[in-house]
Design a protein around this motif. Structure first.
Motif: not given
Length: 250
Positions: A181-197
């Motif tokens: 599907g459609r994808l977006s990339i966002h920083p995780q809380e605390g800046g410890s990594g990234w999450v894909t929605k």
């Protein structure tokens, strides 16, 4: 290659495979078959519902498993195809698939795995003539796209004006399940990594990844310095070869 099949959706996989046979009625045609369940594809699809189309072609269908343990999966697929479509014994006493069908294996192929596959299938009575092999990163120094599990995949397609999620989910290797599907990339809380929605949770407007090139139009022209700056990549210090022991006294 998987998106040529998965864009038809999981429910439409049989139609995608049939389309390959109809569009290419003669010659050699290879078709990736592990998008969801390679054993079902060999048994119920190629070996049952599409069997007459396969046998009616003036050419060879090359079935391509692409995930799971190479040796055991290849052997299991040969056994299924032989049972469902037909086989014969060659002059050396080894089993051969019907001439309309062969197999190719390209995933994880290197010098060792190729030998293991051949040893496994010939040990079970199958001729190596049933198989073809391909290799990409496996021929290199094992530093390739799989080192960090990095690959570019089709995740969404628009068919007849309707958005359609595109993904693969091989039963032989859950680790190869792709995002859909459609994808977006966002920083995780605390800046410890990234999450894909994904899908309805995606927020493309706030995504860290923005379009650069779309439909033949360059949307953003960045310098290499800007790219490395965003990635926070520092230039490595030059490596100085140390003096050999005793060099100062020589």
């Amino acid at each position: 290659e998987h998106s040529t099949i998965t864009s038809w959706t999981k429910a439409g996989e049989i139609d995608a495979l049939r389309n390959m046979l109809v569009q290419y009625p003669t010659g050699i045609v290879a078709c990736v078959s592990d998008s969801f369940d390679v054993f079902k594809a060999c048994s119920d699809m190629w070996g049952t519902e599409l069997k007459e189309l396969v046998l009616g072609r003036e050419g060879v269908l090359v079935v391509r498993p692409d995930s799971g343990d190479p040796a055991t999966t290849a052997l299991q697929c040969l056994e299924i195809l032989g049972e469902k479509i037909g086989m014969e014994t060659n002059s050396k006493g080894y089993k051969m698939l019907d001439p309309h069908v062969r197999m190719i294996w390209g995933d994880g192929i290197d010098y060792e795995s190729l030998q293991e596959i051949l040893a496994t299938i010939t040990g079970a009575g199958w001729s190596s003539d049933n198989m073809a092999f391909g290799s990409g990163g496996g021929l290199l120094q094992k530093l390739n796209r799989d080192t960090q599990k990095c690959a570019f995949k089709c995740a969404m397609a628009v068919v007849d004006g309707e958005e359609r999620e595109v993904f693969k989910d091989p039963i032989t290797d859950p680790g190869k399940k792709s995002k859909k599907g459609r994808l977006s990339i966002h920083p995780q809380e605390g800046g410890s990594g990234w999450v894909t929605k994904m899908g309805p949770d995606a927020d493309e407007a706030s995504s860290a990844i923005q379009p650069v090139y779309e439909n033949g139009v360059l949307l953003s022209d960045c310098t290499w310095a800007e790219v490395t700056g965003r990635a926070a990549i520092a230039s490595p210090s030059p490596y100085v070869v140390p003096d050999a022991p005793g060099a100062a006294e020589a």
